[in-house]
Design a protein around this motif. Structure first.
Motif, PDB file in Angstrom:
ATOM      1  N   ARG A 299      -0.486  11.827   2.558  1.00  0.00           N
ATOM      2  CA  ARG A 299       0.978  11.758   2.686  1.00  0.00           C
ATOM      3  C   ARG A 299       1.418  12.180   4.085  1.00  0.00           C
ATOM      4  O   ARG A 299       2.279  11.544   4.692  1.00  0.00           O
ATOM      5  N   GLU A 300       0.789  13.222   4.627  1.00  0.00           N
ATOM      6  CA  GLU A 300       1.097  13.657   5.993  1.00  0.00           C
ATOM      7  C   GLU A 300       0.697  12.575   7.000  1.00  0.00           C
ATOM      8  O   GLU A 300       1.453  12.271   7.927  1.00  0.00           O
ATOM      9  N   ALA A 301      -0.478  11.994   6.819  1.00  0.00           N
ATOM     10  CA  ALA A 301      -0.949  10.935   7.722  1.00  0.00           C
ATOM     11  C   ALA A 301      -0.062   9.700   7.626  1.00  0.00           C
ATOM     12  O   ALA A 301       0.197   9.026   8.631  1.00  0.00           O
ATOM     13  N   THR A 302       0.432   9.411   6.430  1.00  0.00           N
ATOM     14  CA  THR A 302       1.337   8.282   6.228  1.00  0.00           C
ATOM     15  C   THR A 302       2.621   8.494   7.027  1.00  0.00           C
ATOM     16  O   THR A 302       3.102   7.571   7.696  1.00  0.00           O
ATOM     17  N   ALA A 303       3.160   9.691   6.987  1.00  0.00           N
ATOM     18  CA  ALA A 303       4.379  10.005   7.747  1.00  0.00           C
ATOM     19  C   ALA A 303       4.112   9.893   9.246  1.00  0.00           C
ATOM     20  O   ALA A 303       4.933   9.331   9.987  1.00  0.00           O
ATOM     21  N   GLU A 304       2.969  10.400   9.698  1.00  0.00           N
ATOM     22  CA  GLU A 304       2.622  10.314  11.117  1.00  0.00           C
ATOM     23  C   GLU A 304       2.498   8.862  11.567  1.00  0.00           C
ATOM     24  O   GLU A 304       3.011   8.485  12.630  1.00  0.00           O
ATOM     25  N   LEU A 305       1.819   8.056  10.769  1.00  0.00           N
ATOM     26  CA  LEU A 305       1.648   6.643  11.111  1.00  0.00           C
ATOM     27  C   LEU A 305       2.984   5.920  11.105  1.00  0.00           C
ATOM     28  O   LEU A 305       3.279   5.128  12.007  1.00  0.00           O
ATOM     29  N   GLY A 306       3.804   6.186  10.116  1.00  0.00           N
ATOM     30  CA  GLY A 306       5.122   5.573  10.053  1.00  0.00           C
ATOM     31  C   GLY A 306       5.965   5.920  11.272  1.00  0.00           C
ATOM     32  O   GLY A 306       6.623   5.052  11.859  1.00  0.00           O
ATOM     33  N   ASP A 307       5.935   7.189  11.675  1.00  0.00           N
ATOM     34  CA  ASP A 307       6.673   7.621  12.863  1.00  0.00           C
ATOM     35  C   ASP A 307       6.157   6.925  14.116  1.00  0.00           C
ATOM     36  O   ASP A 307       6.936   6.470  14.949  1.00  0.00           O
ATOM     37  N   ALA A 308       4.827   6.830  14.256  1.00  0.00           N
ATOM     38  CA  ALA A 308       4.228   6.191  15.433  1.00  0.00           C
ATOM     39  C   ALA A 308       4.587   4.713  15.494  1.00  0.00           C
ATOM     40  O   ALA A 308       4.932   4.191  16.560  1.00  0.00           O
TER      41      ALA A 308
ATOM     42  N   GLY B 149      -8.238  11.705   0.955  1.00  0.00           N
ATOM     43  CA  GLY B 149      -6.986  11.003   1.164  1.00  0.00           C
ATOM     44  C   GLY B 149      -7.210   9.583   1.646  1.00  0.00           C
ATOM     45  O   GLY B 149      -8.170   9.298   2.370  1.00  0.00           O
ATOM     46  N   VAL B 150      -6.324   8.698   1.238  1.00  0.00           N
ATOM     47  CA  VAL B 150      -6.369   7.294   1.634  1.00  0.00           C
ATOM     48  C   VAL B 150      -4.942   6.874   1.977  1.00  0.00           C
ATOM     49  O   VAL B 150      -4.011   7.192   1.253  1.00  0.00           O
ATOM     50  N   VAL B 151      -4.791   6.162   3.099  1.00  0.00           N
ATOM     51  CA  VAL B 151      -3.495   5.609   3.466  1.00  0.00           C
ATOM     52  C   VAL B 151      -3.586   4.099   3.320  1.00  0.00           C
ATOM     53  O   VAL B 151      -4.442   3.455   3.916  1.00  0.00           O
ATOM     54  N   ARG B 152      -2.712   3.546   2.521  1.00  0.00           N
ATOM     55  CA  ARG B 152      -2.679   2.101   2.313  1.00  0.00           C
ATOM     56  C   ARG B 152      -1.566   1.532   3.185  1.00  0.00           C
ATOM     57  O   ARG B 152      -0.435   1.992   3.142  1.00  0.00           O
ATOM     58  N   LEU B 153      -1.937   0.528   3.991  1.00  0.00           N
ATOM     59  CA  LEU B 153      -1.009  -0.103   4.920  1.00  0.00           C
ATOM     60  C   LEU B 153      -0.890  -1.571   4.570  1.00  0.00           C
ATOM     61  O   LEU B 153      -1.890  -2.280   4.468  1.00  0.00           O
ATOM     62  N   GLU B 154       0.329  -2.005   4.359  1.00  0.00           N
ATOM     63  CA  GLU B 154       0.600  -3.408   4.071  1.00  0.00           C
ATOM     64  C   GLU B 154       1.622  -3.876   5.100  1.00  0.00           C
ATOM     65  O   GLU B 154       2.646  -3.234   5.313  1.00  0.00           O
ATOM     66  N   LEU B 155       1.317  -5.002   5.765  1.00  0.00           N
ATOM     67  CA  LEU B 155       2.174  -5.509   6.827  1.00  0.00           C
ATOM     68  C   LEU B 155       2.616  -6.930   6.550  1.00  0.00           C
ATOM     69  O   LEU B 155       1.837  -7.727   6.005  1.00  0.00           O
ATOM     70  N   SER B 156       3.834  -7.252   6.964  1.00  0.00           N
ATOM     71  CA  SER B 156       4.246  -8.645   6.958  1.00  0.00           C
ATOM     72  C   SER B 156       3.433  -9.344   8.052  1.00  0.00           C
ATOM     73  O   SER B 156       2.829  -8.688   8.908  1.00  0.00           O
ATOM     74  N   VAL B 157       3.426 -10.648   8.049  1.00  0.00           N
ATOM     75  CA  VAL B 157       2.688 -11.393   9.072  1.00  0.00           C
ATOM     76  C   VAL B 157       3.199 -11.046  10.463  1.00  0.00           C
ATOM     77  O   VAL B 157       2.424 -10.784  11.381  1.00  0.00           O
ATOM     78  N   ALA B 158       4.516 -10.999  10.619  1.00  0.00           N
ATOM     79  CA  ALA B 158       5.094 -10.680  11.926  1.00  0.00           C
ATOM     80  C   ALA B 158       4.702  -9.277  12.381  1.00  0.00           C
ATOM     81  O   ALA B 158       4.330  -9.071  13.542  1.00  0.00           O
TER      82      ALA B 158
END
Length: 96
Positions: free
Chosen positions: A35-44, A67-76
């Motif tokens: 959860r902490e890493a997710t916040a850091e990645l989101g901020d970056a 811990g696992v961070v799941r990242l899902e991105l739109s194509v853009a």
């Protein structure tokens, strides 16, 4: 076991492929770290201008409790992140 506990831990955040919860495995600690890493990645990502509408981040814990961070991105957004990674690699002399 689904839903939030008193500690805010989302029980379904554990890796769905784990199948069962193993007694003695500290899933909560791994999830908190994620959860902490997710916040850091989101901020970056926000700092470099990646549109938040094209990004989905989710904290989870793996079968071993890590811990696992799941990242899902739109194509853009995926193309934007790829460009940013290539630019950063070039600046660090890691372009290949």
């Amino acid at each position: 076991m689904c839903g939030l506990g008193d500690d805010g831990f989302e029980r379904e955040a554990a890796d769905p492929e784990a199948g069962i919860w193993v007694r003695g495995v500290d899933y909560l600690s791994g999830w908190r770290d994620a959860r902490e890493a997710t916040a850091e990645l989101g901020d970056a990502l926000s700092l470099v201008g990646v549109e938040s509408a094209g990004v989905r981040l989710r904290a989870a814990s793996g079968a071993d409790g890590s811990g696992v961070v799941r990242l899902e991105l739109s194509v853009a957004s995926a193309r934007e992140v790829a460009l940013l990674a290539r630019v950063t690699a070039a600046r660090l002399g890691r372009a290949g």
